[in-house]
Motif scaffolding. Structure first.
Motif, short mmCIF file in Angstrom:
data_model
loop_
_atom_site.label_atom_id
_atom_site.label_comp_id
_atom_site.label_asym_id
_atom_site.label_seq_id
_atom_site.Cartn_x
_atom_site.Cartn_y
_atom_site.Cartn_z
N GLY A 99 0.78 -1.23 0.00
CA GLY A 99 0.00 0.00 0.00
C GLY A 99 0.81 1.27 0.00
N ALA A 100 2.09 1.21 -0.37
CA ALA A 100 2.94 2.40 -0.39
C ALA A 100 2.96 3.04 -1.77
N ARG A 101 3.15 4.35 -1.80
CA ARG A 101 3.46 5.05 -3.06
C ARG A 101 4.96 4.91 -3.29
N VAL A 102 5.33 4.36 -4.44
CA VAL A 102 6.70 3.92 -4.68
C VAL A 102 7.29 4.67 -5.87
N PHE A 103 8.57 5.00 -5.74
CA PHE A 103 9.31 5.62 -6.83
C PHE A 103 10.65 4.93 -7.00
N THR A 104 11.06 4.74 -8.25
CA THR A 104 12.40 4.24 -8.52
C THR A 104 12.87 4.75 -9.88
N THR A 105 14.13 4.47 -10.18
CA THR A 105 14.73 4.91 -11.43
C THR A 105 15.56 3.76 -12.01
N THR A 106 15.81 3.82 -13.31
CA THR A 106 16.67 2.83 -13.94
C THR A 106 17.18 3.36 -15.27
N SER A 107 18.13 2.62 -15.85
CA SER A 107 18.70 2.99 -17.15
C SER A 107 19.27 1.75 -17.83
N GLY A 108 19.13 1.69 -19.14
CA GLY A 108 19.85 0.76 -20.00
C GLY A 108 19.89 -0.68 -19.54
N PRO A 109 21.09 -1.22 -19.30
CA PRO A 109 21.21 -2.61 -18.85
C PRO A 109 20.43 -2.87 -17.57
N GLY A 110 20.31 -1.86 -16.72
CA GLY A 110 19.51 -2.01 -15.50
C GLY A 110 18.06 -2.27 -15.82
N THR A 111 17.55 -1.58 -16.84
CA THR A 111 16.16 -1.79 -17.26
C THR A 111 15.96 -3.25 -17.68
N LEU A 112 16.92 -3.78 -18.45
CA LEU A 112 16.77 -5.14 -18.94
C LEU A 112 16.95 -6.17 -17.83
N ARG A 113 17.84 -5.88 -16.88
CA ARG A 113 18.00 -6.82 -15.76
C ARG A 113 16.74 -6.85 -14.90
N ALA A 114 16.03 -5.74 -14.86
CA ALA A 114 14.81 -5.64 -14.06
C ALA A 114 13.57 -6.10 -14.82
N TYR A 115 13.72 -6.38 -16.10
CA TYR A 115 12.60 -6.50 -17.04
C TYR A 115 11.50 -7.45 -16.58
N GLU A 116 11.88 -8.58 -16.01
CA GLU A 116 10.88 -9.58 -15.62
C GLU A 116 9.83 -9.01 -14.67
N ASN A 117 10.23 -8.02 -13.88
CA ASN A 117 9.32 -7.47 -12.89
C ASN A 117 8.22 -6.61 -13.51
N PHE A 118 8.46 -6.00 -14.65
CA PHE A 118 7.50 -5.04 -15.18
C PHE A 118 6.16 -5.68 -15.53
N PRO A 119 6.12 -6.80 -16.25
CA PRO A 119 4.82 -7.45 -16.46
C PRO A 119 4.18 -7.91 -15.15
N MET A 120 5.02 -8.29 -14.17
CA MET A 120 4.48 -8.67 -12.86
C MET A 120 3.83 -7.48 -12.19
#
Length: 399
Positions: A99-120
């Motif tokens: 229930g928190a309002r969440v903020f984060t940032t990413t770039s390039g290879p970081g975006t791809l390493r994190a990619y699995e989480n986005f559809p989740m």
């Protein structure tokens, strides 16, 4: 707590909680000269963020560090560094589930390493806001701006807004929360900028007072249950249909993916209300149009000025949101164009593909010019491409 019961109250930092529309459209603003990274700090200062999780990767590291400063100052509820980009996005999910309002940032290879989480995130209907500062992702190593990663996240189920300027970055970060958290939307949102071009250059930005803040997130407006002691996530998996090979399992997944995309479409009305439409047009009645997003638009504007000096009239269509994609708006804006140029900071031309998919007579679309790997795109490159194509055309294009 209902929003109308807290409007006008003061938070722990002494900021007055105001209606979002007041903060966006009515509150007095003062002009500052600052980098895009500093703009991220100032947006989050006013966004009533509960938690931010960070991991360093160029060019977003500076912005993430500045959000850490906001935590020290008391403007952000909690802040920590994850073990990796994948861990960061998983931890953001946990915070949003709670229930928190969440903020984060990413770039390039970081975006791809994190990619699995986005559809989740999208499938779980988590309204996390992520600022993506695009950069090169492929070998040989490159930290310069390239929008290839942006093309790769288009269909993860997130809302995606592409800011051209530091001013838009500020406004999109604040307005993005309000759209993403609407009960009929309730999806993650990526506010994207072209790394370095926006994040590390300075621009004049109009910013409302730091004494004002958005209302905090109300998790009980979520269309799916918030995780708490009464609703642990295990209940979703008591009889895990995902493990079964039957029609119910297939239909559940298929219908939910359709619902995510329907929620993206439902965001249109909220987005149009807050950012003034999904596209911007200038001279769109011209025979020649430039259509693109992000800083490619800024270069296109200068190309238009240079071409006008030679008697060649060119219009521009700026795409502000990539999800939802402005299908009908682009069809209408380009209906009379004979040539449509799509300059892009990537090698694959994903924006041109998107445009070709939605307009009739898509042979009018010229895919390019393209630059990639962090190269700049001087407006003269766009001018040269347009003049080269015109020289090979037999039909007369109006001046």
């Amino acid at each position: 707590m209902e929003a109308n019961t807290i409007i006008g109250t003061v938070n722990k930092k002494g900021q007055k909680i105001v209606e979002p529309e007041y903060l966006f459209f009515e509150a007095p603003r003062q002009q500052y000269f600052m980098t895009g990274s500093e703009v991220v700090r100032e947006a989050i200062r006013r966004a009533s963020v509960d938690i931010s999780v960070a991991y360093p990767i160029t060019p977003q590291s500076e912005a993430a560090a500045m959000v850490g400063d906001l935590y020290v100052e008391g403007y952000v509820g909690d802040y920590f560094r994850g073990e990796s980009e994948f861990a960061v996005m998983s931890q953001c999910a946990g915070a949003s589930f709670g229930g928190a309002r969440v903020f984060t940032t990413t770039s390039g290879p970081g975006t791809l390493r994190a990619y699995e989480n986005f559809p989740m995130w999208a499938g779980s209907r988590l309204p996390i806001l992520i600022n993506v500062m695009v950069r090169g992702i492929n070998s040989p190593l490159n930290i310069q701006p390239d929008t290839l990663e942006l093309g790769m996240i288009l269909d993860t189920g997130m809302l995606i807004w592409h800011a051209e300027t530091a001013q838009e970055l500020l406004d999109y970060l604040l307005k993005g929360y309000i759209v993403a958290e609407e009960p009929d939307v309730h999806l993650p949102i990526a506010v994207v900028i072209d790394g370095f071009f926006v994040s590390h250059t300075k621009d004049m930005v109009m910013i409302p007072s730091a004494d004002l803040a958005l209302p905090p997130y109300n998790p009980y407006r979520s269309p799916v249950p918030c995780m708490d002691m009464e609703v642990p996530p295990v209940r979703m998996m008591r009889d895990p249909f995902v493990m079964k090979s039957n029609y119910i399992s297939y239909a559940t997944h298929a219908s939910w993916q359709q619902e995510i995309r329907a929620a993206i479409e439902r965001s249109r009305k909220h987005t149009i209300r807050l950012i003034g439409g999904l596209i911007e047009e200038e001279n769109s009645d011209a025979d020649i149009l430039i259509v693109s997003s992000g800083t490619a638009v800024a270069q296109g504007r200068e190309a238009i000025r240079l071409l006008a000096e030679e008697g060649i009239r060119v219009g521009i269509v700026k795409v502000k949101t990539l999800r939802p994609f402005p299908h009908e708006e682009i069809r209408q804006a380009t209906k009379n164009a004979k040539l449509i140029f799509v300059p892009e900071f990537n090698v694959v031309g994903w924006m041109a593909r998107e445009i070709k998919a939605v307009i009739p007579d898509n042979h009018r679309v010229i895919e390019g010019p393209h630059v990639a790997g962090g190269m700049t795109m001087p407006p003269e490159v766009i001018v040269e491409e347009i003049k080269k194509v015109l020289a090979g055309k037999k039909e007369v294009v109006r001046g």
